[in-house]
Enzyme design. Structure first.
Site, short mmCIF file in Angstrom:
data_model
loop_
_atom_site.label_atom_id
_atom_site.label_comp_id
_atom_site.label_asym_id
_atom_site.label_seq_id
_atom_site.Cartn_x
_atom_site.Cartn_y
_atom_site.Cartn_z
CE LYS A 186 -3.31 -1.10 -0.65
NZ LYS A 186 -3.57 -1.79 -1.96
CG HIS B 215 4.51 -6.31 -1.12
ND1 HIS B 215 4.64 -4.98 -1.45
CD2 HIS B 215 3.30 -6.68 -1.62
CE1 HIS B 215 3.57 -4.60 -2.14
NE2 HIS B 215 2.75 -5.60 -2.26
CB SER C 207 -3.82 2.53 1.70
OG SER C 207 -3.95 1.94 0.44
#
Ligand code: A3P
Length: 285
Positions: free
Chosen positions: A41, A97, A127
């Protein structure tokens, strides 16, 4: 967590232990590779679009015809090994990530480049909260307060934002590491694009830069099925509960945090980031 796999004390969605082991131990990084690394995010999808458009000199065909996960694939998700074999006739761009400690071992002695994009952590939390409502692989968040507690303690897929940023910032100052923020992209997109082009060794003229700017705008991406995740099967993403391309602004946290939540967040931030040695842009607000 509904559909996350446990790996070395962390939870990861859409993958298996075998795929995570592949990413960490077997993937052979090439010196020419470019990695788009983020905590979730923080602007991952935006950077995918930026790298795709820079690669194609502003021509939107690739971005409009191929889903973003095939253009700049995540290395830690299921099926990466097979996907990699297909990328042979072009430069390789990847997303990840992964926390630093689980990232490809072969990166360490390579010249491959990492663009690490971070975002104001309060906006990341907001988010991530909304994303958790539409992503069926994540636990559905009961309310924002509970979600925030999990965010602050790192009890979420991919672990703690604080550890992620700290781990990756250990590379700050290296020639093959570029620290970028979501807010930089918002404030000065053209300047950011030029910095990214220089970093990855790609020259674009002003007309090509104009085309990149247009095609990576929130509006264009929101309308692009290859970028807005509307092609993700319903069993994974429930787009009746919200949109992936949600607001695309900075400071939305102010609409979600109470004063008490914000003050507590600041306290945790100060404690966790005290020893980082790099001044972060969001320390004062
Ligand atoms: P919001 O939920 O605050 O709207 P990631 O790609 O790392 O999952 O991050 C998703 C966030 O980036 C979402 O934030 C999304 O709207 C935002 N985003 C994606 N593309 C963007 C763009 N072109 N401009 C601004 N924000 C963008």
């Amino acid at each position: 967590m509904t559909e996350c796999v446990e790996y070395k004390g962390y939870r990861f969605p859409a993958t298996t232990v075998k795929d995570l082991e592949f990413a960490e131990n077997e993937l052979q990084v090439l010196d020419d590779d470019v990695f788009n690394v983020t905590y979730p995010k923080s602007g991952t999808t935006w950077m995918i679009e930026i790298l795709s458009l820079i690669h194609s000199n502003g021509d939107p065909t690739w971005s409009q015809e191929v889903p973003n996960w095939d253009r700049v694939p995540w290395i830690e998700v299921q099926g990466t090994e097979e996907k990699l074999k297909k990328i042979q006739d072009r430069r390789r761009y990847f997303s990840s990530h992964l926390p630093r400690q689980f990232f490809c071992k072969s990166f360490t002695n390579s010249k491959a480049k990492v663009i690490y994009t971070a975002r104001h952590p309060k906006d990341v939390a907001v988010s991530f909260y909304h994303f958790s409502k539409i992503n069926k692989l994540f636990e559905y968040p009961e309310n924002f307060d509970l979600f925030l507690k999990n965010f602050l303690s790192g009890n979420l897929p991919y672990g703690s934002w604080f550890d992620h940023v700290k781990g990756w910032l250990e590379l700050a100052g290296k020639d093959n590491f570029l620290f970028n923020t979501y807010e930089d992209l918002q404030k000065d997109l053209r300047g950011s694009l030029k910095r990214i082009c220089t970093f990855i060794g790609k020259e674009l003229d002003e007309a090509a830069l104009d085309a990149v700017m247009e095609n990576v705008s929130f509006k264009t991406m929101k309308d692009n099925r290859m970028a807005n995740f509307s092609l993700v099967p319903e069993r994974i993403m429930d787009l009746t509960k919200g949109q992936f391309m949600r607001k695309g602004i900075s400071g939305d946290w102010k609409n979600h945090f109470t004063v008490a939540q914000s003050e507590y967040f600041d306290k945790v931030f100060k404690e966790k980031m005290a020893d980082i040695g790099v001044k972060l842009p969001w320390e004062e607000n």
